[in-house]
Scaffold this motif. Structure first.
Motif, PDB file in Angstrom:
ATOM      1  N   ILE A  90       0.814  -1.225   0.000  1.00  0.00           N
ATOM      2  CA  ILE A  90       0.000   0.000   0.000  1.00  0.00           C
ATOM      3  C   ILE A  90       0.843   1.269   0.000  1.00  0.00           C
ATOM      4  O   ILE A  90       0.579   2.206  -0.761  1.00  0.00           O
ATOM      5  CB  ILE A  90      -0.959   0.013   1.217  1.00  0.00           C
ATOM      6  N   THR A  91       1.866   1.314   0.849  1.00  0.00           N
ATOM      7  CA  THR A  91       2.634   2.560   0.990  1.00  0.00           C
ATOM      8  C   THR A  91       3.287   2.986  -0.316  1.00  0.00           C
ATOM      9  O   THR A  91       3.414   4.179  -0.595  1.00  0.00           O
ATOM     10  CB  THR A  91       3.720   2.431   2.075  1.00  0.00           C
ATOM     11  N   SER A  92       3.700   2.003  -1.149  1.00  0.00           N
ATOM     12  CA  SER A  92       4.339   2.378  -2.412  1.00  0.00           C
ATOM     13  C   SER A  92       3.338   3.037  -3.361  1.00  0.00           C
ATOM     14  O   SER A  92       3.714   3.891  -4.175  1.00  0.00           O
ATOM     15  CB  SER A  92       4.962   1.140  -3.084  1.00  0.00           C
ATOM     16  N   ILE A  93       2.066   2.659  -3.265  1.00  0.00           N
ATOM     17  CA  ILE A  93       1.033   3.257  -4.124  1.00  0.00           C
ATOM     18  C   ILE A  93       0.655   4.650  -3.627  1.00  0.00           C
ATOM     19  O   ILE A  93       0.416   5.566  -4.412  1.00  0.00           O
ATOM     20  CB  ILE A  93      -0.222   2.350  -4.161  1.00  0.00           C
ATOM     21  N   VAL A  94       0.618   4.807  -2.308  1.00  0.00           N
ATOM     22  CA  VAL A  94       0.174   6.077  -1.711  1.00  0.00           C
ATOM     23  C   VAL A  94       1.297   7.122  -1.702  1.00  0.00           C
ATOM     24  O   VAL A  94       1.033   8.310  -1.531  1.00  0.00           O
ATOM     25  CB  VAL A  94      -0.362   5.811  -0.272  1.00  0.00           C
ATOM     26  N   LYS A  95       2.534   6.691  -1.907  1.00  0.00           N
ATOM     27  CA  LYS A  95       3.691   7.608  -1.856  1.00  0.00           C
ATOM     28  C   LYS A  95       3.489   8.880  -2.670  1.00  0.00           C
ATOM     29  O   LYS A  95       3.709   9.984  -2.186  1.00  0.00           O
ATOM     30  CB  LYS A  95       4.939   6.890  -2.378  1.00  0.00           C
ATOM     31  N   SER A  96       3.083   8.723  -3.930  1.00  0.00           N
ATOM     32  CA  SER A  96       2.958   9.885  -4.808  1.00  0.00           C
ATOM     33  C   SER A  96       1.792  10.786  -4.404  1.00  0.00           C
ATOM     34  O   SER A  96       1.750  11.954  -4.763  1.00  0.00           O
ATOM     35  CB  SER A  96       2.775   9.428  -6.262  1.00  0.00           C
ATOM     36  N   GLU A  97       0.847  10.227  -3.661  1.00  0.00           N
ATOM     37  CA  GLU A  97      -0.262  11.036  -3.149  1.00  0.00           C
ATOM     38  C   GLU A  97       0.192  11.866  -1.953  1.00  0.00           C
ATOM     39  O   GLU A  97      -0.245  13.002  -1.761  1.00  0.00           O
ATOM     40  CB  GLU A  97      -1.422  10.120  -2.753  1.00  0.00           C
ATOM     41  N   LEU A  98       1.069  11.282  -1.138  1.00  0.00           N
ATOM     42  CA  LEU A  98       1.593  11.999   0.030  1.00  0.00           C
ATOM     43  C   LEU A  98       2.656  13.015  -0.366  1.00  0.00           C
ATOM     44  O   LEU A  98       2.787  14.075   0.260  1.00  0.00           O
ATOM     45  CB  LEU A  98       2.195  10.993   1.026  1.00  0.00           C
ATOM     46  N   ASP A  99       3.426  12.670  -1.405  1.00  0.00           N
ATOM     47  CA  ASP A  99       4.540  13.522  -1.826  1.00  0.00           C
ATOM     48  C   ASP A  99       4.472  13.760  -3.340  1.00  0.00           C
ATOM     49  O   ASP A  99       5.206  13.142  -4.110  1.00  0.00           O
ATOM     50  CB  ASP A  99       5.876  12.840  -1.462  1.00  0.00           C
ATOM     51  N   PRO A 100       3.548  14.630  -3.799  1.00  0.00           N
ATOM     52  CA  PRO A 100       3.401  14.892  -5.242  1.00  0.00           C
ATOM     53  C   PRO A 100       4.514  15.799  -5.754  1.00  0.00           C
ATOM     54  O   PRO A 100       4.303  17.006  -5.952  1.00  0.00           O
ATOM     55  CB  PRO A 100       2.034  15.565  -5.326  1.00  0.00           C
ATOM     56  N   GLN A 101       5.698  15.225  -5.950  1.00  0.00           N
ATOM     57  CA  GLN A 101       6.816  16.017  -6.436  1.00  0.00           C
ATOM     58  C   GLN A 101       6.484  16.645  -7.779  1.00  0.00           C
ATOM     59  O   GLN A 101       5.661  16.150  -8.536  1.00  0.00           O
ATOM     60  CB  GLN A 101       8.065  15.136  -6.614  1.00  0.00           C
ATOM     61  N   THR A 102       7.139  17.745  -8.067  1.00  0.00           N
ATOM     62  CA  THR A 102       6.918  18.432  -9.329  1.00  0.00           C
ATOM     63  C   THR A 102       7.320  17.529 -10.480  1.00  0.00           C
ATOM     64  O   THR A 102       8.396  16.971 -10.497  1.00  0.00           O
ATOM     65  CB  THR A 102       7.758  19.723  -9.402  1.00  0.00           C
TER      66      THR A 102
END
Length: 496
Positions: A44-56
């Motif tokens: 789960i955490t690998s999928i949610v990573k980009s939601e928590l940290d939407p890098q430019t």
């Protein structure tokens, strides 16, 4: 486990000639379900990573794909310049506790009822994974809240692998163990795929749901395991003798022991298990093998969403779904590695060959994977096959083989300890890979792939001694056959 295990409360005794097969099928299904759930919650955490940290992300394509997230600025404290580093630290904290807990879990598993150990691990994991996701509804932005709950989840997760391998090892002999466990080990990839698809599909409702729903599923599966998992043939009053089953315990037999005498094997010690031939090299090989596999497990969706494919950036949900191709390749890799190692009767040669093949696969994926969607899918599939093949083989068939090694003189109470040592050592590498990636990826993804290729090379080299031993064994066996055939031919000619 003869003195510590009890019959599952929800399971009736199977009788007759098919009793063994029925139990074996049930064991495979329930342990498959159990570890699929462990990997589902781990993904789960690998999928949610980009939601928590939407890098430019460069390019307008990303903006168009993220219209629903136009107001999404991530989740504090992960949406800062060091967000990737913080997420990497959470990964390594989880895996560090997981690898440390693995050694204790194996020790515990050889002394307690594996069904109880596995149930506690599953329900505990479900609770603390859900509490991580609860930060979304409770509006929590404290880094240590997420860190602590992820570490506790890692502790409960550590009970899973030694338990399921020990249970399966109790029910299956060595002859087709590689193939059976290769197919069975698809639970790792199926768990990753289901976790990816489920978490990605729930992101639109809020990232907390990506943790909550899989946790509920895992808790329910834990209850099924508690009520129905048969731990060993002895507990279910089944005799296994060369594949034949005798479920009638009252059959008259010539007593081999005096009345009141009982054979009891002590659970093997930690250092004793390390001294079993083959344990150390395979454990160290798995260190580097899992470093590669878990870097993909935790960072592949993030890498895909931050790398243009055919000059287009994918959404977080789409990147999470695409990353499942790696795990589909992993299913085939695990089955192939198990089948090949059974056919050639050479676990080390098979594992080392796959690791060496992973090196060019990693290079090609990094170099040509971004050319088009088709090239990305094909190269990711091939990479997954070669990376997950030896990882699956070592953590299943090899662990079970070594846990029932001839030097143990039939002591089956070493299975969980040996499995824990091998996978626990591998999990240290699994912790280091994602941590290093969190730091290195901020500078260059090419450097990350260089690290992965070096790890794959070291994994193969660590098996060199065992590979040479297997080759010598094959050579001497072939020479003996040639000599025997020559002698037979000469003898026949003499008689004629």
């Amino acid at each position: 486990h003869e003195t510590t295990s009890r019959k599952p409360p929800g399971l009736r005794l199977f009788k007759g000639a098919k009793a063994l097969r029925n139990y074996q099928t049930l064991v495979l299904v329930l342990t498959f379900l159990a570890y699929t759930c462990f990997h589902m919650t781990r993904k789960i955490t690998s999928i949610v990573k980009s939601e928590l940290d939407p890098q430019t992300k460069v390019g307008s394509a990303w903006g168009r794909l993220h219209t629903r997230n136009s107001l999404n600025i991530g989740w504090s404290p992960f949406n800062t310049s060091d967000g990737s580093t913080l997420l990497g630290e959470i990964d390594v904290a989880f895996l560090a506790v997981y690898s440390l807990g693995m050694f204790f879990a194996g020790h515990l598993g050889d002394r307690m009822d594996l069904r109880i150990v596995l149930t506690i691990g599953m329900i505990g994991t479900a609770i603390f994974t859900a509490l991580f996701g609860a930060g979304y509804w409770l509006n929590i932005h404290n880094f240590y809240y997420f860190l602590v709950f992820q570490m506790i989840a890692g502790l409960f997760q550590s009970s899973g692998w030694p338990s399921v391998v020990a249970v399966v090892g109790n029910w299956f002999g060595k002859s087709k163990r590689g193939l059976i466990m290769g197919i069975w080990n698809a639970h790792t990839s199926i768990g990753n795929i289901s976790g990816s698809l489920l978490a990605a599909s729930l992101l639109k409702f809020g990232w907390g749901w990506s943790f909550a729903i899989p946790s509920i599923i895992m808790a329910l599966a834990g209850l099924v395991v508690f009520f129905f998992l048969p731990v060993s043939p002895d507990v279910m009053e089944i005799d296994i003798d060369d594949g034949e089953v005798n479920s009638d315990k009252d059959t008259a037999k010539e007593p081999l022991l005096e009345p009141g005498q009982e054979v009891k094997h002590k659970a093997i010690g930690f250092l004793e298990a390390w001294r079993i031939p083959g344990v150390a090299p395979f454990a160290l090989c798995l260190f580097f093998s899992k470093l590669v596999a878990y870097t993909f497990l935790y960072w592949l969706p993030f890498y895909i969403s931050h790398t243009p494919i055919g000059n287009e950036y994918l959404s977080d949900a789409m990147a999470g779904s695409l990353s499942t191709v790696f795990d589909v390749g992993g299913v085939l890799g695990g089955v192939l590695a198990g089948h090949i190692s059974d056919r050639v009767n050479a676990r080390a040669i098979t594992a080392a060959s796959f690791m060496y093949c992973a090196i060019p696969a990693l290079f090609l994926y990094r170099t040509y994977g971004s050319m088009s969607m088709m090239s990305n899918i094909c190269l990711m599939f091939i990479t997954g096959m070669f990376v997950n093949g030896p990882y699956a083989l070592i953590t299943t068939a090899v662990s079970a083989d070594l846990g029932t090694h001839s030097s143990l003189n039939g002591n089956s109470r070493a299975l969980a300890t040996v499995t824990a040592i091998i996978d626990g050592t591998g999990s240290v590498g699994a912790a280091i890979g994602p941590l290093l990636t969190g730091y290195i990826s901020t500078e260059s993804w090419s450097a990350v792939f260089t690290m992965l290729m070096a790890a794959a090379l070291l994994a193969g080299l660590l098996l060199t001694h065992l590979v040479c031993a297997e080759l010598r064994g094959k050579l001497s066996s072939n020479v003996s056959k040639v000599v025997a055939n020559a002698q037979t031919t000469c003898s026949d000619q003499f008689h004629h």
